[in-house]
Design an enzyme around this catalytic site. Structure first.
Site, mmCIF file in Angstrom:
data_model
loop_
_atom_site.group_PDB
_atom_site.id
_atom_site.type_symbol
_atom_site.label_atom_id
_atom_site.label_comp_id
_atom_site.label_asym_id
_atom_site.label_seq_id
_atom_site.Cartn_x
_atom_site.Cartn_y
_atom_site.Cartn_z
ATOM 1 N N LYS A 1 0.874 -1.348 0.072
ATOM 2 C CA LYS A 1 -0.084 -0.034 -0.134
ATOM 3 C C LYS A 1 0.865 1.099 -0.114
ATOM 4 C CE LYS A 1 -3.662 -0.617 2.461
ATOM 5 N NZ LYS A 1 -4.309 -0.693 3.723
ATOM 6 N N ARG B 1 -3.203 3.184 8.606
ATOM 7 C CA ARG B 1 -3.559 2.131 7.743
ATOM 8 C C ARG B 1 -2.397 0.864 7.665
ATOM 9 N NH1 ARG B 1 -4.467 4.577 2.143
ATOM 10 N NH2 ARG B 1 -5.830 2.752 1.783
ATOM 11 N N GLY C 1 -8.191 -7.324 4.456
ATOM 12 C CA GLY C 1 -9.220 -7.493 5.806
ATOM 13 C C GLY C 1 -8.495 -8.326 6.815
ATOM 14 N N MET D 1 -5.740 -7.147 8.261
ATOM 15 C CA MET D 1 -5.147 -6.268 9.618
ATOM 16 C C MET D 1 -5.818 -5.065 9.493
ATOM 17 S SD MET D 1 -1.233 -7.005 8.953
ATOM 18 C CE MET D 1 -1.080 -6.516 7.222
ATOM 19 N N ARG E 1 -3.335 -1.198 -6.531
ATOM 20 C CA ARG E 1 -2.396 -2.396 -6.411
ATOM 21 C C ARG E 1 -2.733 -3.078 -7.604
ATOM 22 N NH1 ARG E 1 -5.380 -4.751 -1.477
ATOM 23 N NH2 ARG E 1 -7.340 -5.343 -2.553
ATOM 24 N N HIS F 1 -15.571 -8.844 1.627
ATOM 25 C CA HIS F 1 -14.652 -9.818 2.213
ATOM 26 C C HIS F 1 -14.715 -11.279 1.526
ATOM 27 C CE1 HIS F 1 -13.033 -12.529 5.378
ATOM 28 N NE2 HIS F 1 -12.147 -11.471 5.455
ATOM 29 N N SER G 1 15.689 -42.578 -11.661
ATOM 30 C CA SER G 1 14.330 -41.861 -11.352
ATOM 31 C C SER G 1 14.269 -41.639 -9.974
ATOM 32 C CB SER G 1 13.131 -42.675 -11.894
ATOM 33 O OG SER G 1 12.052 -41.914 -11.648
ATOM 34 N N CYS H 1 9.813 -39.269 -9.925
ATOM 35 C CA CYS H 1 8.262 -39.861 -10.349
ATOM 36 C C CYS H 1 7.522 -39.723 -9.063
ATOM 37 C CB CYS H 1 8.588 -41.217 -10.820
ATOM 38 S SG CYS H 1 9.328 -42.419 -9.735
ATOM 39 N N TYR I 1 13.386 -34.874 -16.949
ATOM 40 C CA TYR I 1 12.021 -34.936 -16.849
ATOM 41 C C TYR I 1 11.419 -34.914 -15.818
ATOM 42 C CZ TYR I 1 12.031 -39.968 -16.138
ATOM 43 O OH TYR I 1 12.202 -41.014 -15.729
HETATM 44 P P1 ADP Z 1 -7.649 -2.316 3.637
HETATM 45 O O1 ADP Z 1 -6.201 -2.532 3.581
HETATM 46 O O2 ADP Z 1 -8.361 -3.028 4.371
HETATM 47 O O3 ADP Z 1 -8.368 -1.843 2.422
HETATM 48 P P2 ADP Z 1 -7.266 0.569 4.293
HETATM 49 O O4 ADP Z 1 -5.976 1.166 4.675
HETATM 50 O O5 ADP Z 1 -7.128 0.774 2.664
HETATM 51 O O6 ADP Z 1 -7.550 -0.911 4.597
HETATM 52 O O7 ADP Z 1 -8.546 1.385 4.459
HETATM 53 C C1 ADP Z 1 -9.686 0.960 4.858
HETATM 54 C C2 ADP Z 1 -10.868 1.979 4.081
HETATM 55 O O8 ADP Z 1 -10.516 3.352 4.361
HETATM 56 C C3 ADP Z 1 -10.595 1.963 2.638
HETATM 57 O O9 ADP Z 1 -11.846 1.969 2.007
HETATM 58 C C4 ADP Z 1 -9.904 3.061 2.284
HETATM 59 O O10 ADP Z 1 -9.914 3.593 0.869
HETATM 60 C C5 ADP Z 1 -10.202 4.107 3.315
HETATM 61 N N1 ADP Z 1 -9.252 5.263 3.856
HETATM 62 C C6 ADP Z 1 -8.231 5.018 4.318
HETATM 63 N N2 ADP Z 1 -7.666 6.196 4.403
HETATM 64 C C7 ADP Z 1 -8.301 7.198 4.081
HETATM 65 C C8 ADP Z 1 -8.289 8.371 4.137
HETATM 66 N N3 ADP Z 1 -6.963 8.982 4.608
HETATM 67 N N4 ADP Z 1 -9.207 9.152 3.760
HETATM 68 C C9 ADP Z 1 -10.164 8.718 3.407
HETATM 69 N N5 ADP Z 1 -10.522 7.425 3.355
HETATM 70 C C10 ADP Z 1 -9.416 6.404 3.789
HETATM 71 MG MG MG Z 2 -7.635 -0.848 1.141
HETATM 72 MG MG MG Z 3 -8.797 -3.139 6.625
#
Ligand code: ADP
Ligand code: MG
Ligand code: MG
Length: 902
Positions: free
Chosen positions: A29, A98, A107, A109, A343, A459, A786, A854, A874
């Protein structure tokens, strides 16, 4: 002494300092936020705390020296850039905290939004938003909820119940109907919940909120569900997560704001186009949590054309830049678009092939890169059968085809029940309103996942796709009642234990068990679909990439097949010979009686008579196989298992004897068998009288097999075919064993083959560690090796294969002694080293020695790469794995700097 200069370790990177290649340090990220920032896309400013800081924290239990000061410095510069101070009562800066590891773990972490809000800054936030009290209090209650749950482990349901209560009091189902006063009340309720569970008040100090949130993200790396997920996905346990601190932008400011997710191509099918979900007046998690129904991304064009066009432009630029499917999170704050994440997106197996093919067509990548971007596990998935549907089966509901495949099973409603029933060997479908990370174990145990809410990005959908598990999400005709263990659909009640079938490609749900049919990819491999003439993008892409893999690979791929029918099928799948033809099944069925005679023989004559009766039967078996493999090598393994495996079990014989005696019947034969079984009993049969040892102990047994092979080869060749038999001696540990067998075999072969032109090779399995370590000597007597990596693993580790997996492998996996069973994927350092030694020393003694494998490992993607590296000629695997091995052998042969395929 010179003063020691301490160079301060850099733990914090501004988004402007990073780039997409720093995933190890900044997590996926963080690296991609930096990349977008540097591409000039509108990313809210922020900074990333490195995975190294996390690892230091996790090993020592405290933040490393210097981290706090570096955070302070970056926070100050963020405050300067934003012209606001964190949590300032008048005009607060808010941030999100984040998680973000190297590999995406959807989902798993934690993330906390709106950090910096407290009883005073909530008023400032409202003023900032032009007096929008509702928005400010909504943001505050979200902070307490997320912070409570993630940072302080307050049970999430408590907050959800309080929210439900507030909605009920208001007589509504929709959170948007709650006004500022309701939300203020909710904040009070949330604070009480917080205090009750933590024994303290909700922290009002913004910097304390920030520090605790950062620490919670570090710790979330070791949360149980994250550990389980990593094990499942084979992600190393020691990578740690980075932490991103990002200035908040708000999608919950009103109808001109919102939040969404987007894919640059369909992650389900790979089709080109714009895919995604959008939710007006909402923040972050709302889209994936499925709290309200999202609209399709296309509808954003009507809602906010300017942002929509801008988003499309960025999507095109990101695809061009990453040269791959991108998935994106964005937020619109009062008509201004912000990019919050991108990503290289996860995708289904089918989409992986289709997209790789498209990108080649578009000139963005070459065929080597396309080959690199798909893998054998995906191909294996595409070979699963699909539902065969006729009028009997009408769907009762249609959701979103979130992860393809066809799954039938008993309905269960909880993760625990799924695990329980699966352990009893049942197929189960986990049915939920929506899944959450706590359902992970149940999702792993289930054959398929069915939810009544949530889209392609929920999720359930994301996790199931990652696991290659069938999933239908958002089947909203289902009224799911988890506590009552039932759901109602189309007026019918489905209870726990009832069978349903779900189609993860079409999203359709059926009651009962729907029969299945083979996949198109299998039909293509079988030759019944012509890739050039059918309008199926998947088959075309598979054909193209497989053709390239075949052109590139150095390893040949053979198959393990014991019958003509298996041989024929494997050949259609591209097998280039048989690497292992087991002969033991040729002693079963109605031939058992002959084997019993052989074992019970008390004179040479009796034994020879039994062998003479077996000979023609064996010969017919081999003729059949040589015909199917015409022109290709067939490695036949002489009989390997302990002979008592061909006799009835001791207990059964004892009972038979007793019963027959009772009835006064003639029990001579049963008694003889019973005595034989007792005599042949071994404490450790896998280390006992088997393999070459049988050949050395039972006169005429191997000779009969060698004769049958040679005679069959001559017959096939005389009738216009071409048989290329390779006789393989199992379980050799010393060259003398092989020499003895070989001397006898060569005599027979010379006698049978005469001037027919048939050539019969004699070689050995390398499956006893001693054989690997004396391979130089053994190669003097062997025309090929083999590697029997099942036994080599069993004896190399001292693991009784039939016992250990169930007994204690779970613990070994938990402790990380190995990341995957060494029976599944070869242990490169140990067992692999034996293979390497034997290959090198064998070839040194006999240049050009033919080498193959094998064991089951021959069809395992990682192991195939290893065998390529070691220089084998092989691999041999079960017929269905042949295409997988071809693909992986091709992937092993190309080197590319391309992205990590995970
Ligand atoms: P995940 O890895 O579970 O997607 P994120 O870190 O991306 O978690 O964040 C969870 C949600 O919060 C996502 O929808 C993300 O876009 C939103 N979000 C994260 N940071 C911000 C921010 N600075 N402003 C607005 N929304 C945010
Ligand atoms: Mg996200
Ligand atoms: Mg999250």
């Amino acid at each position: 002494m010179a003063a020691q200069e301490t160079v301060e370790h850099k733990y914090v990177y501004d988004f402007a300092e990073g780039n997409k290649d720093l995933k190890d340090l900044l997590g996926g990220k963080g690296a991609n936020l930096a990349e977008m920032t540097n591409l000039g896309l509108p990313v809210p400013p922020g900074f990333t705390i490195t995975t190294e800081a996390c690892k230091a924290y996790l090993t020592t239990g405290r933040e490393p020296d210097g981290l706090a000061a570096q955070i302070e410095a970056h926070l100050e510069s963020l405050e300067r850039e934003m012209g606001r101070k964190l949590g300032d009562p008048q005009d607060p800066l808010l941030v999100s905290v984040r998680s973000g590891a190297k590999f995406s773990m959807p989902g798993m972490m934690e993330t906390v939004l709106n950090v910096g809000l407290n009883d005073r800054s909530v008023v400032g936030l409202s003023a900032q938003a032009g007096g929008n009290d509702r928005f400010a209090w909504d943001s505050y209650r979200r902070l307490i909820q997320m912070f409570g749950k993630t940072v302080c482990e307050v049970p999430g349901e408590e907050f959800e119940h309080a929210l439900d209560d507030a909605k009920r009091a208001k007589g509504t189902q929709n959170d948007l109907d709650l006004d500022a006063d309701d939300l203020r009340g909710l904040v009070d309720a949330y604070k009480k919940i917080f205090a009750k569970h933590t024994g303290r008040e909700f922290p009002q100090e913004p910097r304390e909120q920030l520090d605790l949130a950062i620490r919670a993200v570090f710790e979330s790396w070791n949360a149980e569900r994250a550990v389980v997920y990593r094990r499942q996905e084979r992600i190393p346990a020691d990578l740690g997560t980075a932490v991103n601190v990002v200035a908040m932008v708000f999608g919950n400011l009103g109808a001109d704001s919102g939040t969404g997710v987007a894919f640059t191509r369909d992650p389900g099918s790979g089709a080109q186009g714009i895919y995604g979900d959008y939710l007006a007046n909402a923040q972050g998690e709302d889209v994936v949590a499925g709290i309200r129904n999202t609209v399709q991304l296309q509808e954003l064009e009507q809602i906010d054309k300017k942002s929509y066009d801008e988003l499309l432009d960025y999507m095109a630029r990101l695809e061009e830049h990453y040269k791959d499917l991108c998935d994106i999170e964005f937020t619109i704050e009062r008509g201004k678009l912000w990019m919050l994440q991108t990503r290289v997106g996860k995708r289904t197996a089918a989409a992986a092939f289709v997209i790789a093919g498209q990108l080649v067509d578009e000139g963005l990548i070459d065929l080597d890169e396309a080959l690199h971007r798909v893998n054998g596990a995906q191909l294996a998935q595409l070979m699963f059968p699909r539902f065969r549907l006729d009028h009997e089966f009408q769907p009762v509901a249609k959701g979103i085809g979130a992860s393809p495949g066809a799954a039938s099973g008993k309905v269960v409603f909880t993760s625990a029940r799924a695990v329980e029933l699966a352990a009893e060997g049942e197929s189960v479908i986990l049915v939920r309103r929506e899944t959450n990370p706590d359902d992970l174990n149940g999702m792993i145990a289930a054959k398929g996942i069915l939810t009544s809410r949530g889209g392609k990005t929920s999720h359930a959908a994301v996790v199931a796709r990652g696991m290659g598990k069938t999933c239908v999400s958002g089947a909203d005709e289902l009224d799911v009642n988890v506590p009552a263990k039932k759901f109602i659909v189309a007026g019918q009640t489905v209870n726990e234990g009832d069978v349903v079938s779900i189609d993860g490609t079409t999203g359709k749900v059926y009651l009962g068990e729907v029969p299945v049919m083979p996949s198109e990819v299998v039909q293509y491999f079988e030759g019944s679909l012509d890739p050039e003439h059918i309008d199926n993008p998947l088959v075309r892409a598979v054909h193209r990439i497989m053709t390239h893999a075949d052109a590139k690979r150095r390893l040949l791929v053979r198959t393990n097949a014991d019958t003509g029918a298996d041989a024929a099928r494997a050949r259609r799948f591209g097998a280039e010979g048989i690497g292992l033809c087991r002969t033991e099944h040729m002693f079963l069925g109605d031939r058992r009686e002959l084997v019993e005679r052989l074992i019970l023989a008390s004179t040479d004559e009796e034994r020879e008579a039994a062998l003479a009766a077996l000979l023609p039967l064996q010969r017919e078996d081999f003729i059949d196989i040589f015909r199917e493999m015409d022109g290709l090598p067939v490695t036949v393994r002489l009989i390997d298992p302990p002979l008592h495996e061909f006799l009835p079990p001791l207990e059964q014989l004892a009972v038979n004897v007793a019963v027959a005696q009772e009835r006064g019947e003639d029990v001579a034969k049963e008694e003889a068998l019973l005595a034989a079984v007792r005599r042949m009993h071994e404490e450790n049969p896998m280390l006992g009288l088997r393999g070459v040892r049988l050949g050395l102990v039972i006169p005429g047994l191997f000779a009969m097999q060698v004769r049958a092979i040679a005679e069959a080869a001559v017959e096939v060749t005389r009738s216009g075919g071409s048989a290329c038999p390779e006789i393989m001696v199992p379980l050799v540990g010393a060259v003398q064993e092989l020499e003895t067998v070989r001397a006898e075999a060569e005599k027979i072969i010379a006698e049978v083959v005469g001037d027919s032109g048939v050539e019969v090779l004699i070689g050995t399995m390398i499956e006893v560690p001693r054989a690997a370590l004396t391979a130089g000597q053994i190669a003097e007597a062997a025309q090929f090796f083999s590697f029997g990596t099942n036994d080599l693993t069993q004896m190399g580790w001292g693991f009784s294969r039939d016992d250990v997996e169930g007994a204690f492998f779970w613990r070994y996996l938990e402790l990380g002694i190995f990341g995957i069973s060494p029976f599944e994927s070869i242990d490169r350092e140990g067992v692999g080293r034996l293979v390497r030694i034997a290959a090198e020393e064998g070839r040194a003694a006999r240049p050009g020695l033919k080498l193959g494998v094998c064991g089951e490992h021959g069809g395992d993607p990682d192991s195939v790469h290893f065998f390529h590296e070691v220089g084998l000629d092989y691999v041999s695997c079960s017929p269905f794995r042949v295409p997988v091995a071809r693909l992986e052998a091709g992937r092993a042969a190309i080197t590319t700097t391309g992205s990590d395929s995970r």
